[in-house]
Scaffold this motif. Structure first.
Motif, PDB file in Angstrom:
ATOM      1  N   ILE A 235     -26.511  32.319   1.292  1.00  0.00           N
ATOM      2  CA  ILE A 235     -26.397  33.661   0.693  1.00  0.00           C
ATOM      3  C   ILE A 235     -27.507  33.887  -0.323  1.00  0.00           C
ATOM      4  O   ILE A 235     -28.194  34.925  -0.303  1.00  0.00           O
ATOM      5  CB  ILE A 235     -25.012  33.852   0.040  1.00  0.00           C
ATOM      6  CG1 ILE A 235     -23.935  33.945   1.112  1.00  0.00           C
ATOM      7  CG2 ILE A 235     -24.985  35.088  -0.857  1.00  0.00           C
ATOM      8  CD1 ILE A 235     -22.513  33.889   0.575  1.00  0.00           C
ATOM      9  N   TYR A 236     -27.701  32.927  -1.226  1.00  0.00           N
ATOM     10  CA  TYR A 236     -28.713  33.107  -2.269  1.00  0.00           C
ATOM     11  C   TYR A 236     -30.131  33.071  -1.702  1.00  0.00           C
ATOM     12  O   TYR A 236     -31.021  33.752  -2.204  1.00  0.00           O
ATOM     13  CB  TYR A 236     -28.532  32.075  -3.380  1.00  0.00           C
ATOM     14  CG  TYR A 236     -27.318  32.379  -4.238  1.00  0.00           C
ATOM     15  CD1 TYR A 236     -27.159  33.630  -4.834  1.00  0.00           C
ATOM     16  CD2 TYR A 236     -26.331  31.426  -4.444  1.00  0.00           C
ATOM     17  CE1 TYR A 236     -26.046  33.910  -5.614  1.00  0.00           C
ATOM     18  CE2 TYR A 236     -25.215  31.699  -5.221  1.00  0.00           C
ATOM     19  CZ  TYR A 236     -25.086  32.952  -5.799  1.00  0.00           C
ATOM     20  OH  TYR A 236     -23.988  33.233  -6.566  1.00  0.00           O
ATOM     21  N   THR A 237     -30.334  32.295  -0.652  1.00  0.00           N
ATOM     22  CA  THR A 237     -31.650  32.278  -0.011  1.00  0.00           C
ATOM     23  C   THR A 237     -31.948  33.641   0.602  1.00  0.00           C
ATOM     24  O   THR A 237     -33.054  34.178   0.449  1.00  0.00           O
ATOM     25  CB  THR A 237     -31.706  31.181   1.070  1.00  0.00           C
ATOM     26  OG1 THR A 237     -31.474  29.914   0.453  1.00  0.00           O
ATOM     27  CG2 THR A 237     -33.052  31.161   1.771  1.00  0.00           C
ATOM     28  N   GLN A 238     -30.956  34.226   1.277  1.00  0.00           N
ATOM     29  CA  GLN A 238     -31.144  35.547   1.891  1.00  0.00           C
ATOM     30  C   GLN A 238     -31.370  36.637   0.840  1.00  0.00           C
ATOM     31  O   GLN A 238     -32.066  37.611   1.098  1.00  0.00           O
ATOM     32  CB  GLN A 238     -29.926  35.912   2.756  1.00  0.00           C
ATOM     33  CG  GLN A 238     -29.837  35.109   4.028  1.00  0.00           C
ATOM     34  CD  GLN A 238     -28.565  35.411   4.814  1.00  0.00           C
ATOM     35  OE1 GLN A 238     -27.632  36.029   4.315  1.00  0.00           O
ATOM     36  NE2 GLN A 238     -28.535  34.945   6.051  1.00  0.00           N
ATOM     37  N   GLN A 239     -30.801  36.448  -0.345  1.00  0.00           N
ATOM     38  CA  GLN A 239     -30.970  37.445  -1.407  1.00  0.00           C
ATOM     39  C   GLN A 239     -32.239  37.212  -2.231  1.00  0.00           C
ATOM     40  O   GLN A 239     -32.540  37.983  -3.130  1.00  0.00           O
ATOM     41  CB  GLN A 239     -29.751  37.448  -2.338  1.00  0.00           C
ATOM     42  CG  GLN A 239     -28.499  37.960  -1.677  1.00  0.00           C
ATOM     43  CD  GLN A 239     -27.307  37.939  -2.622  1.00  0.00           C
ATOM     44  OE1 GLN A 239     -27.330  37.333  -3.679  1.00  0.00           O
ATOM     45  NE2 GLN A 239     -26.239  38.605  -2.214  1.00  0.00           N
ATOM     46  N   GLY A 240     -32.940  36.131  -1.941  1.00  0.00           N
ATOM     47  CA  GLY A 240     -34.173  35.836  -2.664  1.00  0.00           C
ATOM     48  C   GLY A 240     -33.945  35.165  -4.010  1.00  0.00           C
ATOM     49  O   GLY A 240     -34.860  35.084  -4.824  1.00  0.00           O
TER      50      GLY A 240
END
Length: 152
Positions: free
Chosen positions: A112-117
């Protein structure tokens, strides 16, 4: 004289009527008392039941079933519930299930955090994921299954 007899019978009839009413009221009083006692006992039983439910925990078969169904979200939830109650913490049999739940949670948040940058948060969850992976022994194949589910 007739009036006196009627008055006498009338007063006797009223007394009998009052006696019947008082007996009826007495029986109603007993019924109310019994119902009150039953109500109080039911309330006590409910309180005891809810206090007992606070100590709810998931057992081994629940974890096994969730892992077999690849329902890792449930494994994560069950592990959290048991940990909150300090149940089976330190028990090797359960710790591996807890590690599966931890791995799923960490992998999910990392994604999730990777996708949100959010790279810093993603890195924190990646560390947690590796920590959980190091606690997977017999269940290490679940790691690959979780990763493949989250890649989709």
């Amino acid at each position: 004289m007739r009036q006196n007899k009627n008055q006498t019978f009338g007063s006797i009839g009223r007394r009998l009527s009052q006696d019947k009413k008082s007996k009826g009221l007495f029986l109603l009083d007993i019924a109310i008392a019994v119902m009150s006692v039953v109500t109080v006992l039911c309330l006590i039983a409910m309180v005891l039941f809810f206090l007992e439910e606070k100590d709810y925990s998931y057992e081994n078969y629940s974890f096994q079933s969730a892992v077999m169904r690849q329902d890792y979200g449930s494994v994560m939830e069950m592990a959290g519930t048991n940990r909150c109650g300090d149940i089976h913490v330190g028990d090797a049999e359960y710790e591996e299930y807890y590690a599966v739940g931890d791995y799923f949670e960490a992998a999910l948040y990392e994604k999730i955090y990777t996708q949100q940058g959010e790279q810093e948060l993603a890195a924190e969850w990646a560390k947690k994921k590796e920590s959980a992976a190091s606690r997977l022994y017999v269940m290490s194949p679940e790691k690959e299954k979780i990763d493949s589910i989250l890649e989709k």
